[in-house]
Design an enzyme around this catalytic site. Structure first.
Site, mmCIF file in Angstrom:
data_model
loop_
_atom_site.group_PDB
_atom_site.id
_atom_site.type_symbol
_atom_site.label_atom_id
_atom_site.label_comp_id
_atom_site.label_asym_id
_atom_site.label_seq_id
_atom_site.Cartn_x
_atom_site.Cartn_y
_atom_site.Cartn_z
ATOM 1 N N LYS A 115 0.814 -1.215 0.000
ATOM 2 C CA LYS A 115 0.000 0.000 0.000
ATOM 3 C C LYS A 115 0.847 1.264 0.000
ATOM 4 O O LYS A 115 0.451 2.276 -0.578
ATOM 5 C CB LYS A 115 -0.927 -0.004 1.217
ATOM 6 C CG LYS A 115 -1.962 -1.107 1.159
ATOM 7 C CD LYS A 115 -2.998 -0.977 2.263
ATOM 8 C CE LYS A 115 -3.888 -2.196 2.233
ATOM 9 N NZ LYS A 115 -5.138 -2.052 2.934
ATOM 10 N N GLU A 199 -2.717 6.947 7.869
ATOM 11 C CA GLU A 199 -3.500 7.845 7.031
ATOM 12 C C GLU A 199 -4.422 8.648 7.936
ATOM 13 O O GLU A 199 -4.741 8.220 9.041
ATOM 14 C CB GLU A 199 -4.399 7.035 6.066
ATOM 15 C CG GLU A 199 -3.658 6.338 4.959
ATOM 16 C CD GLU A 199 -4.571 5.413 4.142
ATOM 17 O OE1 GLU A 199 -5.793 5.362 4.416
ATOM 18 O OE2 GLU A 199 -4.048 4.747 3.243
ATOM 19 N N HIS A 234 -14.854 -2.519 8.954
ATOM 20 C CA HIS A 234 -14.087 -2.341 7.712
ATOM 21 C C HIS A 234 -14.252 -3.505 6.742
ATOM 22 O O HIS A 234 -13.462 -3.659 5.814
ATOM 23 C CB HIS A 234 -12.601 -2.113 7.993
ATOM 24 C CG HIS A 234 -12.341 -1.029 8.987
ATOM 25 N ND1 HIS A 234 -12.799 0.255 8.818
ATOM 26 C CD2 HIS A 234 -11.692 -1.041 10.172
ATOM 27 C CE1 HIS A 234 -12.431 0.982 9.852
ATOM 28 N NE2 HIS A 234 -11.769 0.233 10.697
ATOM 29 N N ARG A 291 -7.031 -8.839 -8.173
ATOM 30 C CA ARG A 291 -7.685 -10.153 -8.269
ATOM 31 C C ARG A 291 -9.134 -9.936 -8.714
ATOM 32 O O ARG A 291 -9.582 -8.813 -8.820
ATOM 33 C CB ARG A 291 -7.693 -10.797 -6.878
ATOM 34 C CG ARG A 291 -8.381 -9.917 -5.853
ATOM 35 C CD ARG A 291 -8.837 -10.616 -4.608
ATOM 36 N NE ARG A 291 -9.771 -9.791 -3.887
ATOM 37 C CZ ARG A 291 -9.465 -8.881 -2.962
ATOM 38 N NH1 ARG A 291 -8.205 -8.671 -2.633
ATOM 39 N NH2 ARG A 291 -10.402 -8.176 -2.366
HETATM 40 P P1 ADP Z 1 -8.005 -3.981 3.490
HETATM 41 O O1 ADP Z 1 -7.060 -4.021 2.329
HETATM 42 O O2 ADP Z 1 -7.464 -4.576 4.733
HETATM 43 O O3 ADP Z 1 -9.388 -4.451 3.146
HETATM 44 P P2 ADP Z 1 -8.546 -1.206 2.911
HETATM 45 O O4 ADP Z 1 -7.400 -0.306 2.795
HETATM 46 O O5 ADP Z 1 -9.161 -1.714 1.645
HETATM 47 O O6 ADP Z 1 -8.152 -2.435 3.847
HETATM 48 O O7 ADP Z 1 -9.684 -0.543 3.775
HETATM 49 C C1 ADP Z 1 -10.844 -1.243 4.148
HETATM 50 C C2 ADP Z 1 -11.896 -0.303 4.685
HETATM 51 O O8 ADP Z 1 -11.368 0.411 5.817
HETATM 52 C C3 ADP Z 1 -12.327 0.788 3.720
HETATM 53 O O9 ADP Z 1 -13.358 0.386 2.868
HETATM 54 C C4 ADP Z 1 -12.786 1.871 4.668
HETATM 55 O O10 ADP Z 1 -14.085 1.621 5.157
HETATM 56 C C5 ADP Z 1 -11.831 1.741 5.827
HETATM 57 N N1 ADP Z 1 -10.705 2.674 5.668
HETATM 58 C C6 ADP Z 1 -9.493 2.418 5.151
HETATM 59 N N2 ADP Z 1 -8.723 3.532 5.157
HETATM 60 C C7 ADP Z 1 -9.466 4.518 5.682
HETATM 61 C C8 ADP Z 1 -9.248 5.913 5.961
HETATM 62 N N3 ADP Z 1 -8.094 6.521 5.705
HETATM 63 N N4 ADP Z 1 -10.260 6.618 6.519
HETATM 64 C C9 ADP Z 1 -11.431 6.029 6.803
HETATM 65 N N5 ADP Z 1 -11.690 4.732 6.577
HETATM 66 C C10 ADP Z 1 -10.733 3.974 6.019
#
Ligand code: ADP
Length: 505
Positions: A115, A199, A234, A291
């Site tokens: 990431k 973040e 999440h 994927r």
């Molecule tokens: P993973 O790869 O573990 O699934 P992601 O980066 O795709 O994690 O994030 C999953 C979820 O977490 C997002 O859909 C969102 O709801 C929440 N999320 C991730 N980053 C942020 C952020 N900076 N602020 C608010 N919510 C976040």
């Protein structure tokens, strides 16, 4: 390509198997001891045992899977999602062993899979990213400084993250140290990599993602968006397409951003570019999923394009035959993830044997499941047991059909998220599309209250009343000769007519 080895299980193994059949290719599957009698094993042309139930000893065992591919005489491998799907080592090992890997090249996968690397690259290319660090940091001070500058709350994330693991929300400086330690150790044990970054936590935002297809020969298209804002911890629970938050202009702009991401990373095959979208219509790049995704049927239903078929064609070296101008999404699709968890008990895992199964159908309904009656849902694997997808000409029709299908869907023997989804479909805020990534957590108290409310035990009440009527009639259990209808059913119907059991509202 003649034979494809499917290195996965459950509904996605079945989905890939069906794409193989549609293309006239021969599907082969791998299976662990726990999946010997599974539907993909029954339907495949060849099935190879790869080890015991724990995934680490079977579905995550690269050597065992390559050996299975050789034994099955396969010339390509489809990884599905989860397990080894986004492991560049696996992609490389397949290629080195002479198998076509149906997914992106290992190099692009490694690039977008980190990431932090992905954020840095996108920022350089002018793609807006979520404000935050563009480097992993191993010292608390870096996080403290970032948080003071950006303001709390912040979110700590594993650089190698996925599936919501290694993520921690920090709302005040006092929580930072323990969150940092927690995120690091969780990342280490889940991904073998303790790299963490931070973040800004964006609130009141929507999760909007863009599906892309790229052939690696310079052609790439975007297939519109999916909104996945209904999440718990999440993790996505409901996905839909299109998103109520996008007009044609923003849709085009986000599609172009997604293609920029594809170009920048040298991406090939099907992929998803995830964004968070704020209330003013500003998208922020979050990550790339290298994927086929769980929610891909949403896009298939509105575009009519078979994404798994497209994946196979691209991997076979065919140039993309779809043109951007010809992609015209039609109607609305919603997907509910049916998970073996009990929404009335805080989504507690609910493994068990499937005593009875009734799968919905009818206009606009699609069900993706490998579930069979008599099968056991174990704790070894992801608890997603089915995906229910409803299509309608508009969002209201999709919701109405979803409601109808959820009412028809019966999975007994385990608890599932079906009643939760049923409540969501009746919710006024959801119906109005007023959702964001925090919506589910806010709505859960009222949704749970409704779950526990009247009607909850309607099924049990119906059985009890039928039983009572049956005993009253003094019948024996055996059906009367020449009578095709069981006396149980007759007594149940009588109880209904006498008003002892009310049909469900
Ligand atoms: P993973 O790869 O573990 O699934 P992601 O980066 O795709 O994690 O994030 C999953 C979820 O977490 C997002 O859909 C969102 O709801 C929440 N999320 C991730 N980053 C942020 C952020 N900076 N602020 C608010 N919510 C976040």
């Amino acid at each position: 390509m003649k034979r494809i080895l499917i290195a996965n299980r459950g509904e996605i193994a079945l989905r890939v198997l069906r794409a193989c059949r549609d293309l006239g290719l021969s599907p082969a599957v791998v299976y662990s001891d726990a999946d010997r009698d599974s539907l993909p094993v029954r339907l495949a042309d060849a099935a190879v045992a790869i080890g015991p139930a724990p995934a680490a000893e079977s579905y995550l065992n690269i050597d065992a899977i390559l050996e299975a591919a050789r034994r099955a005489g396969a010339d390509a491998v489809h990884p599905g999602y989860g397990f080894l799907a986004e492991n560049p080592k696996f992609a490389r090992a397949c290629a080195d062993a002479g198998f076509v890997f149906i997914g992106p090249p290992a190099q692009a996968m490694a690039l977008v899979g980190d990431k932090v690397e992905a954020r840095r690259l996108m920022k350089k290319r002018g793609v807006p990213v979520i404000p935050g660090l563009t480097e992993r940091a191993a010292d608390l001070e870096t996080f403290r400084k970032f948080a003071r500058r950006a303001g709390y709350p912040i979110i700590l994330k594993a650089a190698a993250g996925g599936g919501g693991k290694g993520m921690r929300v920090v709302r005040a400086e006092g929580e930072l140290e323990s969150a940092f330690r927690g995120a690091r150790s969780e990342a280490k044990s889940a991904f073998g990599d303790d790299g963490v970054y931070a973040e800004k936590l964006l609130e009141n935002v929507r999760h909007v993602e863009i599906q892309v297809l790229a052939d690696g020969k310079g052609l790439a298209v975007h297939l519109g968006e999916r909104e996945c804002s209904v999440q718990r911890r999440h993790q996505k629970l409901i996905e839909e397409g299109p998103s109520v938050a996008l007009g044609p202009k923003l849709r085009r702009a986000m599609g172009e951003l997604a293609l920029e991401v594809v170009k920048a990373s040298g991406y090939r095959n099907a992929g998803t570019v995830e964004f968070l979208l704020d209330g003013d219509g500003n998208p922020y790049f979050m990550e790339v999923n290298a994927r086929i995704q769980v929610e891909h049927p949403v896009t298939e239903m509105i575009t009519g394009i078979d994404l798994v078929r497209a994946q196979i064609a691209i991997a076979a070296g065919e140039p993309l035959s779809i043109r951007q101008e010809s992609i015209k999404p039609r109607g609305w699709a919603i997907e509910c993830r049916i998970i073996a968890e009990d929404p009335e008990q805080g989504f507690r895992p609910s493994p068990g044997r499937i005593a009875a199964l009734r799968v919905p159908a009818g206009p606009g309904i699609r069900v993706e499941t490998a579930l069979q009656q008599g099968e056991t849902v174990s704790l070894y694997y992801d608890p997603l047991v089915a995906k229910l997808i409803a299509w309608g000409r508009d969002r209201a029709e999709a919701i109405a059909r979803m409601r109808r299908a959820l009412d028809e869907f019966l999975i007994s023997g385990i608890r599932t998220t079906i009643p939760f989804h049923r409540q969501v479909m009746d919710d006024a805020e959801f119906a109005a599309g007023r959702i964001d990534i925090g919506w589910c957590d806010r709505a859960l108290p009222r949704l749970s209250a409704a779950l526990a409310g009247p009607g909850r035990d309607a099924e049990a009440a119906a059985i009890a009343a039928a039983l009572a009527a049956h005993l009253e009639a003094g019948r024996t259990v055996a059906a009367e000769p020449g009578n095709a209808v069981s006396p149980w059913v007759l007594d149940g119907r009588r109880a209904l007519m006498q008003g002892r059991v009310l049909p469900r509202a």
